[in-house]
Design an enzyme around this catalytic site. Structure first.
Site, PDB file in Angstrom:
ATOM      1  N   ARG A  87       0.865  -1.183   0.000  1.00 26.69           N
ATOM      2  CA  ARG A  87       0.000   0.000   0.000  1.00 26.69           C
ATOM      3  C   ARG A  87       0.896   1.226   0.000  1.00 26.69           C
ATOM      4  O   ARG A  87       2.119   1.110   0.118  1.00 26.69           O
ATOM      5  CB  ARG A  87      -1.034  -0.018   1.145  1.00 26.69           C
ATOM      6  CG  ARG A  87      -0.658  -0.655   2.440  1.00 26.69           C
ATOM      7  CD  ARG A  87       0.439   0.015   3.202  1.00 26.69           C
ATOM      8  NE  ARG A  87       0.239   1.438   3.351  1.00 26.69           N
ATOM      9  CZ  ARG A  87       1.190   2.300   3.618  1.00 26.69           C
ATOM     10  NH1 ARG A  87       2.464   1.905   3.773  1.00 26.69           N
ATOM     11  NH2 ARG A  87       0.943   3.583   3.726  1.00 26.69           N
ATOM     12  N   GLY A  88       0.266   2.408  -0.120  1.00 26.96           N
ATOM     13  CA  GLY A  88       1.052   3.640  -0.261  1.00 26.96           C
ATOM     14  C   GLY A  88       1.132   3.946  -1.751  1.00 26.96           C
ATOM     15  O   GLY A  88       1.452   3.059  -2.554  1.00 26.96           O
ATOM     16  N   ALA A  89       0.851   5.216  -2.108  1.00 24.02           N
ATOM     17  CA  ALA A  89       0.684   5.567  -3.515  1.00 24.02           C
ATOM     18  C   ALA A  89       1.879   5.174  -4.406  1.00 24.02           C
ATOM     19  O   ALA A  89       1.705   4.443  -5.396  1.00 24.02           O
ATOM     20  CB  ALA A  89       0.362   7.057  -3.627  1.00 24.02           C
ATOM     21  N   ARG A 111      -7.047  -0.022  -7.155  1.00 24.03           N
ATOM     22  CA  ARG A 111      -7.452   0.962  -6.139  1.00 24.03           C
ATOM     23  C   ARG A 111      -7.621   2.295  -6.873  1.00 24.03           C
ATOM     24  O   ARG A 111      -6.782   2.646  -7.694  1.00 24.03           O
ATOM     25  CB  ARG A 111      -6.402   1.093  -5.021  1.00 24.03           C
ATOM     26  CG  ARG A 111      -6.337  -0.137  -4.109  1.00 24.03           C
ATOM     27  CD  ARG A 111      -5.450   0.107  -2.898  1.00 24.03           C
ATOM     28  NE  ARG A 111      -6.129   0.903  -1.880  1.00 24.03           N
ATOM     29  CZ  ARG A 111      -5.496   1.395  -0.798  1.00 24.03           C
ATOM     30  NH1 ARG A 111      -4.202   1.203  -0.629  1.00 24.03           N
ATOM     31  NH2 ARG A 111      -6.169   2.085   0.102  1.00 24.03           N
ATOM     32  N   GLN A 118      -1.658   2.303  10.036  1.00 24.07           N
ATOM     33  CA  GLN A 118      -0.356   2.441   9.367  1.00 24.07           C
ATOM     34  C   GLN A 118       0.642   3.216  10.220  1.00 24.07           C
ATOM     35  O   GLN A 118       1.840   2.970  10.162  1.00 24.07           O
ATOM     36  CB  GLN A 118      -0.536   3.159   8.008  1.00 24.07           C
ATOM     37  CG  GLN A 118      -1.247   2.364   6.947  1.00 24.07           C
ATOM     38  CD  GLN A 118      -2.733   2.651   6.920  1.00 24.07           C
ATOM     39  OE1 GLN A 118      -3.331   2.994   7.928  1.00 24.07           O
ATOM     40  NE2 GLN A 118      -3.355   2.507   5.769  1.00 24.07           N
ATOM     41  N   ASP A 155      -1.861  10.964  -2.100  1.00 23.14           N
ATOM     42  CA  ASP A 155      -2.242   9.937  -3.085  1.00 23.14           C
ATOM     43  C   ASP A 155      -2.539  10.548  -4.443  1.00 23.14           C
ATOM     44  O   ASP A 155      -2.434   9.881  -5.469  1.00 23.14           O
ATOM     45  CB  ASP A 155      -3.438   9.139  -2.594  1.00 23.14           C
ATOM     46  CG  ASP A 155      -2.992   8.176  -1.506  1.00 23.14           C
ATOM     47  OD1 ASP A 155      -2.862   8.616  -0.353  1.00 23.14           O
ATOM     48  OD2 ASP A 155      -2.707   7.005  -1.842  1.00 23.14           O
ATOM     49  N   ASN A 210      -5.337  12.334   0.532  1.00 14.67           N
ATOM     50  CA  ASN A 210      -4.426  11.499   1.340  1.00 14.67           C
ATOM     51  C   ASN A 210      -5.286  10.703   2.316  1.00 14.67           C
ATOM     52  O   ASN A 210      -6.519  10.835   2.356  1.00 14.67           O
ATOM     53  CB  ASN A 210      -3.388  12.370   2.062  1.00 14.67           C
ATOM     54  CG  ASN A 210      -2.251  11.541   2.654  1.00 14.67           C
ATOM     55  OD1 ASN A 210      -1.708  10.674   1.981  1.00 14.67           O
ATOM     56  ND2 ASN A 210      -1.911  11.765   3.899  1.00 14.67           N
ATOM     57  N   LYS A 211      -4.628   9.870   3.094  1.00 14.30           N
ATOM     58  CA  LYS A 211      -5.319   8.977   4.030  1.00 14.30           C
ATOM     59  C   LYS A 211      -6.385   9.698   4.838  1.00 14.30           C
ATOM     60  O   LYS A 211      -6.174  10.832   5.286  1.00 14.30           O
ATOM     61  CB  LYS A 211      -4.261   8.346   4.945  1.00 14.30           C
ATOM     62  CG  LYS A 211      -4.771   7.426   6.032  1.00 14.30           C
ATOM     63  CD  LYS A 211      -5.674   6.324   5.528  1.00 14.30           C
ATOM     64  CE  LYS A 211      -5.083   5.495   4.422  1.00 14.30           C
ATOM     65  NZ  LYS A 211      -6.099   4.693   3.688  1.00 14.30           N
TER      66      LYS A 211
END
Ligand code: MRU
Length: 350
Positions: free
Chosen positions: A45-47, A88, A195, A236, A246-247
Site C-alpha cells: 500500500r502507499g501511492a 485501487r 499504518q 495519493d 491522502n489517508k
C-alpha cells in the site's frame, strides 16, 4: 531497511504489510493477477509503492502472455493494464505506472514479443529506482523546512514501505535526522489500518529516530499545547489547484494545523500530481469494506447489525496546505499557477 518490493528471479516479492511489525514476511506473486489482488488486499500500500507494484505486475503478467504476434500480445496486455489500473481508485500513481508501461508497448510495435517482455521488466525496475531517487531529492529540499529540534506530526505511513524506499514525508524526516537536526516525530495511529502505529513507528525506530504514537483524536490537543511544530504528510493525488487526497483523517489534521498556526506540508513526487483534474472534488475516493471499521486487529468490537462508513481517503483543500515538497523543489501558493509551472518543467527533456 528491507526493500518494500523487488524482483526475485521471475517472481515479484513484496513485504506483506498487513503482518508488520509482528512478522516480516515476503508475499510472492507469480502472476499479474496476484499483484492486483495484493494491491486490493493491502499487502502492499502507499501511492508510490502501488505504482511500482503495478509496473512489476504488468511485466510479470506480460511474461505469461502466450501470443506471438504484436497485435495479439498488445490486446491481452491492455486488458491486464485496465484491471491493474482499477485495483485501487484514489492514488494516481497506479494509473501513471500503467500508462507508462502501456506507452512502452505502443512504442515497440516493430519489436518481437520477447523483446517487449524484456523491456517491460527493465521499465518496472526503472520505476522503482527513479522513485527512490525522487524521495532522496525530496528529502534534501524538504529538510530545509524542518527547524532544529522540531517535533513533526505525520499521518498514515508515507515512508520506505509506502514507496520504493526512503519515503516521501518520512524521507523528509529522515533527511532532517541525517542532518543532525535532533527532531522528534509524532505518528497518528491512523485507524482503521493503523499504518502509523504499525508501520511508521516500525520504520522510524529501525532508524533510531525518536517517535511517539498518538490516538488520531489527540492531534488537536497537542497542537494547542505547542507540542507540534509542523506537519508533514504524503499524498495519493494532487489536483491542479493544489487540493490533496491522502489517508482519511489528513483533512482534519490540516484544518487543526491552520487553526493553531502550524505549517502543513505535503511531500509527494510529481507523478502524484494529476494536472487533468481541476480540483480535489474530481478525485475518486475509495470506499472500503465496513468490516475494517468493526474490528481492531482480529477482534470484532461492534454490535451485530451496526452500519459503518469507511472512506479510505479525504481531500484537503489547498488553502490549508503551506507548501508541497517534490523532487523538483518546493511548490508554494498560488498552487494552480505554480503546480502547472513545475509540472511542465518536469515533462521537459533533461
Ligand atoms: O491506504 P494506504 O495505506 O495505501 O494509504 C496511504 C496513504 O494515504 C499515504 O499517505 C500516501 O499513499 C502517500 S505514501 C508516500
Amino acid at each position: 531497511m528491507i526493500p518494500t518490493i523487488k524482483w526475485h528471479d521471475s517472481e515479484v516479492w513484496m513485504i506483506d504489510q498487513r503482518k508488520l511489525p509482528n512478522k516480516v514476511q515476503w508475499y510472492v506473486c507469480k502472476r499479474g493477477g496476484e499483484v492486483i489482488a495484493a494491491i486490493r488486499k493491502m499487502v502492499i500500500r502507499g501511492a508510490p509503492a502501488i505504482g511500482i507494484a503495478a509496473g512489476m505486475g504488468l511485466a510479470l503478467g506480460a511474461n505469461r502472455i502466450r501470443a506471438r504476434s504484436y497485435e495479439a500480445f498488445r490486446r491481452q496486455f491492455l486488458i491486464l493494464g485496465e484491471k491493474m489500473a482499477a485495483a485501487r481508485p484514489t492514488a494516481v500513481n497506479l494509473q501513471w505506472a500503467v500508462e507508462r508501461m502501456k506507452n512502452l508497448v505502443e512504442s515497440m510495435a516493430e519489436c518481437s514479443v520477447d523483446e517487449i517482455k524484456e523491456a517491460l521488466r527493465t521499465e518496472s525496475e526503472k520505476i522503482l529506482e527513479e522513485d527512490i531517487e525522487c524521495n532522496k531529492k525530496m528529502g534534501q529540499y524538504g529538510q530545509k523546512l524542518v527547524p532544529k529540534g522540531a517535533t513533526v506530526l505525520t499521518h498514515c505511513n508515507a515512508g520506505a514501505l509506502a514507496t520504493g524506499g526512503y519515503g516521501t514525508a518520512l524521507g523528509v524526516i529522515r533527511a532532517a535526522h541525517e542532518k543532525g537536526k535532533d527532531i522528534k516525530v509524532i505518528a497518528d495511529e491512523t485507524r482503521p489500518w493503523l499504518q502509523g502505529l504499525r508501520l511508521t513507528s516500525f520504520e522510524l525506530m529501525q532508524d533510531g529516530i525518536p517517535v511517539s504514537v498518538i490516538a488520531d483524536n489527540a492531534a488537536g490537543f497537542l497542537m494547542r499545547k505547542g507540542r507540534i511544530d509542523l506537519v508533514i504528510t504524503g499524498a495519493d493525488r494532487i489536483a491542479a489547484n493544489g487540493d490533496v487526497a491522502n489517508k482519511i483523517g489528513t483533512y482534519q489534521v490540516a484544518v487543526l494545523a491552520k487553526a493553531n498556526g502550524i505549517p502543513f506540508y505535503v511531500a509527494a513526487p510529481m507523478s502524484t500530481v494529476d494536472i487533468r483534474l481541476k480540483s480535489g472534488d474530481m478525485i475518486p475516493v475509495e470506499e472500503r469494506a465496513p468490516e475494517e471499521i468493526y474490528r481492531v486487529g482480529k477482534q470484532r468490537l461492534a454490535p451485530p447489525g451496526l452500519r459503518a462508513l469507511n472512506p479510505a481517503f479525504d481531500i484537503t483543500p489547498s488553502k490549508y496546505v503551506t507548501a508541497i515538497i517534490t523532487e523538483k523543489g518546493i511548490i508554494r501558493p498560488p498552487f494552480r499557477k505554480n503546480l502547472k509551472k513545475f509540472w511542465e518543467n518536469s515533462r521537459a527533456p533533461a
